[in-house]
Design a protein around this motif. Structure first.
Motif, PDB file in Angstrom:
ATOM      1  N   MET A   1      38.869   7.537 -40.788  1.00  8.33           N
ATOM      2  CA  MET A   1      38.342   7.209 -39.461  1.00  8.33           C
ATOM      3  C   MET A   1      39.511   6.931 -38.518  1.00  8.33           C
ATOM      4  O   MET A   1      40.441   6.217 -38.864  1.00  8.33           O
ATOM      5  CB  MET A   1      37.441   5.978 -39.541  1.00  8.33           C
ATOM      6  N   ILE A   2      39.394   7.474 -37.321  1.00 13.09           N
ATOM      7  CA  ILE A   2      40.412   7.219 -36.310  1.00 13.09           C
ATOM      8  C   ILE A   2      39.972   6.024 -35.479  1.00 13.09           C
ATOM      9  O   ILE A   2      38.818   5.926 -35.083  1.00 13.09           O
ATOM     10  CB  ILE A   2      40.608   8.480 -35.436  1.00 13.09           C
ATOM     11  N   ASP A   3      40.868   5.037 -35.267  1.00  9.21           N
ATOM     12  CA  ASP A   3      40.442   3.858 -34.515  1.00  9.21           C
ATOM     13  C   ASP A   3      40.435   4.177 -33.017  1.00  9.21           C
ATOM     14  O   ASP A   3      40.899   5.226 -32.567  1.00  9.21           O
ATOM     15  CB  ASP A   3      41.324   2.654 -34.824  1.00  9.21           C
ATOM     16  N   ASP A   4      39.883   3.218 -32.225  1.00  9.15           N
ATOM     17  CA  ASP A   4      39.701   3.444 -30.795  1.00  9.15           C
ATOM     18  C   ASP A   4      41.025   3.700 -30.075  1.00  9.15           C
ATOM     19  O   ASP A   4      41.105   4.553 -29.193  1.00  9.15           O
ATOM     20  CB  ASP A   4      39.002   2.235 -30.165  1.00  9.15           C
ATOM     21  N   GLU A   5      42.070   2.937 -30.475  1.00 11.28           N
ATOM     22  CA  GLU A   5      43.368   3.093 -29.813  1.00 11.28           C
ATOM     23  C   GLU A   5      43.952   4.474 -30.074  1.00 11.28           C
ATOM     24  O   GLU A   5      44.474   5.133 -29.165  1.00 11.28           O
ATOM     25  CB  GLU A   5      44.331   2.007 -30.293  1.00 11.28           C
ATOM     26  N   GLN A   6      43.851   4.922 -31.326  1.00 13.95           N
ATOM     27  CA  GLN A   6      44.339   6.261 -31.662  1.00 13.95           C
ATOM     28  C   GLN A   6      43.543   7.330 -30.905  1.00 13.95           C
ATOM     29  O   GLN A   6      44.100   8.327 -30.441  1.00 13.95           O
ATOM     30  CB  GLN A   6      44.240   6.494 -33.169  1.00 13.95           C
ATOM     31  N   HIS A   7      42.224   7.108 -30.795  1.00 12.09           N
ATOM     32  CA  HIS A   7      41.359   8.062 -30.104  1.00 12.09           C
ATOM     33  C   HIS A   7      41.759   8.183 -28.626  1.00 12.09           C
ATOM     34  O   HIS A   7      41.857   9.298 -28.073  1.00 12.09           O
ATOM     35  CB  HIS A   7      39.899   7.602 -30.232  1.00 12.09           C
ATOM     36  N   ARG A   8      42.032   7.039 -28.001  1.00 13.51           N
ATOM     37  CA  ARG A   8      42.437   7.043 -26.602  1.00 13.51           C
ATOM     38  C   ARG A   8      43.797   7.725 -26.429  1.00 13.51           C
ATOM     39  O   ARG A   8      43.996   8.519 -25.502  1.00 13.51           O
ATOM     40  CB  ARG A   8      42.491   5.615 -26.057  1.00 13.51           C
ATOM     41  N   ASN A   9      44.732   7.408 -27.336  1.00 16.91           N
ATOM     42  CA  ASN A   9      46.057   8.028 -27.256  1.00 16.91           C
ATOM     43  C   ASN A   9      45.980   9.545 -27.425  1.00 16.91           C
ATOM     44  O   ASN A   9      46.682  10.291 -26.746  1.00 16.91           O
ATOM     45  CB  ASN A   9      46.991   7.434 -28.306  1.00 16.91           C
ATOM     46  N   GLN A  10      45.114   9.964 -28.361  1.00 13.55           N
ATOM     47  CA  GLN A  10      44.952  11.397 -28.581  1.00 13.55           C
ATOM     48  C   GLN A  10      44.339  12.071 -27.348  1.00 13.55           C
ATOM     49  O   GLN A  10      44.752  13.169 -26.954  1.00 13.55           O
ATOM     50  CB  GLN A  10      44.069  11.644 -29.814  1.00 13.55           C
ATOM     51  N   ALA A  11      43.379  11.387 -26.729  1.00 14.46           N
ATOM     52  CA  ALA A  11      42.757  11.931 -25.524  1.00 14.46           C
ATOM     53  C   ALA A  11      43.780  12.058 -24.391  1.00 14.46           C
ATOM     54  O   ALA A  11      43.800  13.059 -23.663  1.00 14.46           O
ATOM     55  CB  ALA A  11      41.587  11.047 -25.093  1.00 14.46           C
ATOM     56  N   VAL A  12      44.655  11.054 -24.255  1.00 15.33           N
ATOM     57  CA  VAL A  12      45.686  11.107 -23.215  1.00 15.33           C
ATOM     58  C   VAL A  12      46.648  12.262 -23.466  1.00 15.33           C
ATOM     59  O   VAL A  12      47.037  12.994 -22.548  1.00 15.33           O
ATOM     60  CB  VAL A  12      46.440   9.766 -23.138  1.00 15.33           C
ATOM     61  N   THR A  13      47.036  12.437 -24.746  1.00 17.13           N
ATOM     62  CA  THR A  13      47.931  13.547 -25.094  1.00 17.13           C
ATOM     63  C   THR A  13      47.303  14.883 -24.742  1.00 17.13           C
ATOM     64  O   THR A  13      47.951  15.771 -24.161  1.00 17.13           O
ATOM     65  CB  THR A  13      48.258  13.512 -26.602  1.00 17.13           C
ATOM     66  N   VAL A  14      46.023  15.027 -25.076  1.00 16.14           N
ATOM     67  CA  VAL A  14      45.309  16.266 -24.764  1.00 16.14           C
ATOM     68  C   VAL A  14      45.283  16.500 -23.255  1.00 16.14           C
ATOM     69  O   VAL A  14      45.469  17.630 -22.782  1.00 16.14           O
ATOM     70  CB  VAL A  14      43.874  16.215 -25.344  1.00 16.14           C
ATOM     71  N   CYS A  15      45.078  15.446 -22.470  1.00 14.79           N
ATOM     72  CA  CYS A  15      45.048  15.576 -21.009  1.00 14.79           C
ATOM     73  C   CYS A  15      46.395  16.048 -20.465  1.00 14.79           C
ATOM     74  O   CYS A  15      46.452  16.894 -19.563  1.00 14.79           O
ATOM     75  CB  CYS A  15      44.668  14.243 -20.367  1.00 14.79           C
ATOM     76  N   HIS A  16      47.489  15.495 -21.005  1.00 19.14           N
ATOM     77  CA  HIS A  16      48.815  15.951 -20.569  1.00 19.14           C
ATOM     78  C   HIS A  16      48.975  17.438 -20.826  1.00 19.14           C
ATOM     79  O   HIS A  16      49.451  18.181 -19.960  1.00 19.14           O
ATOM     80  CB  HIS A  16      49.910  15.166 -21.300  1.00 19.14           C
ATOM     81  N   TRP A  17      48.627  17.867 -22.008  1.00 23.44           N
ATOM     82  CA  TRP A  17      48.786  19.282 -22.357  1.00 23.44           C
ATOM     83  C   TRP A  17      47.873  20.169 -21.510  1.00 23.44           C
ATOM     84  O   TRP A  17      48.277  21.246 -21.074  1.00 23.44           O
ATOM     85  CB  TRP A  17      48.468  19.489 -23.846  1.00 23.44           C
ATOM     86  N   TYR A  18      46.661  19.709 -21.295  1.00 25.27           N
ATOM     87  CA  TYR A  18      45.661  20.539 -20.622  1.00 25.27           C
ATOM     88  C   TYR A  18      45.892  20.603 -19.108  1.00 25.27           C
ATOM     89  O   TYR A  18      45.917  21.685 -18.509  1.00 25.27           O
ATOM     90  CB  TYR A  18      44.255  19.990 -20.911  1.00 25.27           C
ATOM     91  N   TYR A  19      46.105  19.429 -18.474  1.00 23.98           N
ATOM     92  CA  TYR A  19      46.190  19.386 -17.018  1.00 23.98           C
ATOM     93  C   TYR A  19      47.603  19.596 -16.480  1.00 23.98           C
ATOM     94  O   TYR A  19      47.785  20.149 -15.394  1.00 23.98           O
ATOM     95  CB  TYR A  19      45.652  18.044 -16.496  1.00 23.98           C
ATOM     96  N   GLU A  20      48.619  19.146 -17.200  1.00 23.65           N
ATOM     97  CA  GLU A  20      49.986  19.243 -16.700  1.00 23.65           C
ATOM     98  C   GLU A  20      50.709  20.480 -17.207  1.00 23.65           C
ATOM     99  O   GLU A  20      51.426  21.137 -16.453  1.00 23.65           O
ATOM    100  CB  GLU A  20      50.767  17.986 -17.064  1.00 23.65           C
ATOM    101  N   VAL A  39      38.528  19.194 -28.966  1.00 22.91           N
ATOM    102  CA  VAL A  39      39.365  19.086 -27.771  1.00 22.91           C
ATOM    103  C   VAL A  39      38.501  18.889 -26.534  1.00 22.91           C
ATOM    104  O   VAL A  39      38.795  18.059 -25.673  1.00 22.91           O
ATOM    105  CB  VAL A  39      40.258  20.332 -27.619  1.00 22.91           C
ATOM    106  N   SER A  40      37.420  19.638 -26.445  1.00 26.26           N
ATOM    107  CA  SER A  40      36.512  19.514 -25.308  1.00 26.26           C
ATOM    108  C   SER A  40      35.937  18.102 -25.213  1.00 26.26           C
ATOM    109  O   SER A  40      35.851  17.519 -24.126  1.00 26.26           O
ATOM    110  CB  SER A  40      35.375  20.539 -25.423  1.00 26.26           C
ATOM    111  N   ARG A  41      35.571  17.529 -26.386  1.00 30.23           N
ATOM    112  CA  ARG A  41      35.025  16.170 -26.394  1.00 30.23           C
ATOM    113  C   ARG A  41      36.093  15.143 -25.992  1.00 30.23           C
ATOM    114  O   ARG A  41      35.793  14.151 -25.321  1.00 30.23           O
ATOM    115  CB  ARG A  41      34.459  15.840 -27.776  1.00 30.23           C
ATOM    116  N   LEU A  42      37.358  15.379 -26.400  1.00 34.43           N
ATOM    117  CA  LEU A  42      38.436  14.472 -26.009  1.00 34.43           C
ATOM    118  C   LEU A  42      38.654  14.494 -24.486  1.00 34.43           C
ATOM    119  O   LEU A  42      38.882  13.447 -23.867  1.00 34.43           O
ATOM    120  CB  LEU A  42      39.728  14.846 -26.735  1.00 34.43           C
ATOM    121  N   LEU A  43      38.575  15.675 -23.887  1.00 33.91           N
ATOM    122  CA  LEU A  43      38.721  15.779 -22.437  1.00 33.91           C
ATOM    123  C   LEU A  43      37.567  15.080 -21.712  1.00 33.91           C
ATOM    124  O   LEU A  43      37.770  14.384 -20.716  1.00 33.91           O
ATOM    125  CB  LEU A  43      38.783  17.256 -22.014  1.00 33.91           C
ATOM    126  N   ALA A  44      36.359  15.250 -22.236  1.00 32.98           N
ATOM    127  CA  ALA A  44      35.192  14.582 -21.637  1.00 32.98           C
ATOM    128  C   ALA A  44      35.310  13.070 -21.774  1.00 32.98           C
ATOM    129  O   ALA A  44      35.003  12.321 -20.835  1.00 32.98           O
ATOM    130  CB  ALA A  44      33.916  15.087 -22.305  1.00 32.98           C
TER     131      ALA A  44
END
Length: 314
Positions: A1-20, A39-44
């Motif tokens: 299981m991935i904890d909430d902090e890891q989930h948020r960090n992963q979502a931020v990383t995905v946003c950097h790659w996707y938007y920047e 990936v789509s769920r992380l962006l959402a």
């Protein structure tokens, strides 16, 4: 299981790659060794949690807001803007020509009387005009059109193209726009034929004109009407011209002597037109545009987005 902090960090990383970095969702999925729906769920998730905000810049919405502010600031009935981010005056003239031609197609109707000036900006308008089917439209020049030098003022080309677009022959004012002395001008204007052309200009419903500058490269300074001494004097007293009548920063006539030698309708006639359209833009014309607006010579303004912002700032 991935904890909430890891989930948020992963979502931020995905946003950097996707938007920047502009990576697609499939490429990001391969990097993380997850599925594309993940990936789509992380962006959402990132959007829901406020980790990323999507800002949509709508140039048209910005232009509409600028136009509303200019209408209020200068008491105008209409403002049309062309978007520009370059400051290139040739490109701006072309854009303004297209916007003005579209506006004229909207407002000119049967039996309208149209008054025009000349110069590079009006040539851009003429180049963009399209033939229309309105009946009994008349076109007349609002000021003298004969050049005192070989420098092209485009008056003949503009007159021809306006006439072709509106199915008529443009009535030209076949005189220099500035005479050597007021007495000669007054004698010539008493001619019955010339007097009638000037009166036609005064009776026009719609006036389309631009404003000039007092820079060394100003068209009026290139046409041979003025001496070097007069040009230097005007560069101290005036900020530009409207219909070849030089105006000060507050819109008043800058020099009565030169104005008395000028051929064309008086500026106070523009204030009384049902539709007086000032077409001007670019960095060099800010001062003369502002003076023309303060003088109340236009009730419609067509300019570019950067000039609009400068007018509001100043």
């Amino acid at each position: 299981m991935i904890d909430d902090e890891q989930h948020r960090n992963q979502a931020v990383t995905v946003c950097h790659w996707y938007y920047e970095e502009g990576l697609g969702q499939s490429a990001i999925a391969r990097r993380l060794n997850v599925s594309r729906p993940t990936v789509s769920r992380l962006l959402a998730f990132a959007r829901q949690e406020g980790l990323v905000r999507v800002l949509i810049t709508d140039p048209q919405a910005d232009l509409q807001s600028l136009a509303r502010k200019l209408k209020v600031a200068f008491g105008l009935r209409e403002v049309r803007l062309a978007y520009d981010s370059t400051g290139d005056e040739d490109a701006i003239r072309d854009k303004l020509g297209a916007v003005t031609a579209d506006y004229l197609a909207e407002i000119v109707g049967d039996h309208d009387r149209l008054g025009i000036s000349w110069g590079r900006t009006l040539k851009a308008v003429a180049d963009h005009l399209r033939p229309n089917e309105h009946k009994d439209v008349s076109v007349v020049q609002l000021k003298g059109s004969v050049s005192a030098s070989d420098f092209n003022n485009y008056a003949a080309d503009i007159a021809l193209k306006f006439g072709m677009a509106f199915g008529t022959t443009t009535t030209v004012l076949p005189l220099p726009v500035i005479f050597d002395n007021a007495l000669t001008r007054d004698i010539v204007l008493k001619d019955r034929f010339i007097d009638e052309i000037v009166r036609q200009g005064e009776r026009t419903d719609i006036a389309v004109f631009t404003c000039g500058t007092v820079r060394d490269d100003a068209m009026l300074f290139k046409l041979g009407y003025l001496s070097r001494r007069e040009i230097t004097m005007l560069q101290h007293k005036a900020v530009g011209d409207v219909l070849s009548r030089f105006i000060a920063a507050d819109g008043s006539i800058a020099d009565d002597g030169i104005d008395a030698r000028t051929v064309g309708i008086q500026l106070d006639r523009l204030r009384k037109k049902p539709c007086s359209i000032l077409v001007a833009g670019g960095p060099s014309k800010i001062a003369s545009m502002r003076a023309a607006l303060l003088g109340g010579y236009a009730n419609v303004l067509i300019t570019d987005s950067q000039a609009a912002m400068r007018l509001l700032e100043e």
